[in-house]
Design a protein around this motif. Structure first.
Motif, mmCIF file in Angstrom:
data_model
loop_
_atom_site.group_PDB
_atom_site.id
_atom_site.type_symbol
_atom_site.label_atom_id
_atom_site.label_comp_id
_atom_site.label_asym_id
_atom_site.label_seq_id
_atom_site.Cartn_x
_atom_site.Cartn_y
_atom_site.Cartn_z
ATOM 1 N N GLY A 12 20.052 56.595 64.392
ATOM 2 C CA GLY A 12 19.955 57.548 63.286
ATOM 3 C C GLY A 12 19.871 56.849 61.937
ATOM 4 O O GLY A 12 19.115 57.261 61.052
ATOM 5 N N THR A 16 16.996 57.016 58.976
ATOM 6 C CA THR A 16 17.300 57.289 57.566
ATOM 7 C C THR A 16 16.706 56.222 56.659
ATOM 8 O O THR A 16 16.101 56.537 55.626
ATOM 9 N N TYR A 42 14.840 59.769 64.422
ATOM 10 C CA TYR A 42 15.688 60.949 64.295
ATOM 11 C C TYR A 42 15.681 61.782 65.579
ATOM 12 O O TYR A 42 16.708 62.296 66.000
ATOM 13 N N TYR A 58 12.439 68.149 65.235
ATOM 14 C CA TYR A 58 11.872 66.877 64.800
ATOM 15 C C TYR A 58 10.603 66.513 65.562
ATOM 16 O O TYR A 58 9.754 65.804 65.026
#
Length: 106
Positions: A12, A16, A42, A58
């Motif tokens: 994750g 980001t 993600y 997503y």
């Protein structure tokens, strides 16, 4: 904390970081390509955490970034925009129905 949990969180974090770096791209095409990679991280992150609805959402973003980052004209058309919006609405309906079923089973 287990090793698996830490690895999932690192996945994750990679997503980001890529997303933040995508705004440093000079061209829109490159921005969407980097965001595509970010969304892949993600999606893996959410699915590994068991957040299926977020993962499906997503997947739609992956498809959107693929269309916008490609040289494919139909991918940037209004018809494709309508299809992607329809897919997002479908994901929302699935999320709402899943939450209602979960509340009924409690």
């Amino acid at each position: 904390m287990t090793l698996r949990y830490i690895l999932v969180q690192l996945i994750g974090l990679c997503g980001t970081l890529l997303f933040f770096f995508s705004y440093q791209c000079k061209s829109n095409r490159r921005l969407f390509q980097v965001q595509f990679a970010s969304y892949v991280f993600y999606t893996a992150h959410l699915l590994l955490l068991g957040a299926v609805t977020g993962g499906i959402s997503y997947v739609i973003n992956i498809f959107r970034s693929f269309c916008l980052g490609a040289k494919w004209k139909f991918g940037k058309s209004r018809a494709m925009c309508a299809l992607i919006c329809l897919a997002q609405l479908l994901a929302l309906v699935l999320w709402i129905s899943r939450n209602r079923m979960a509340r009924r089973s409690q």
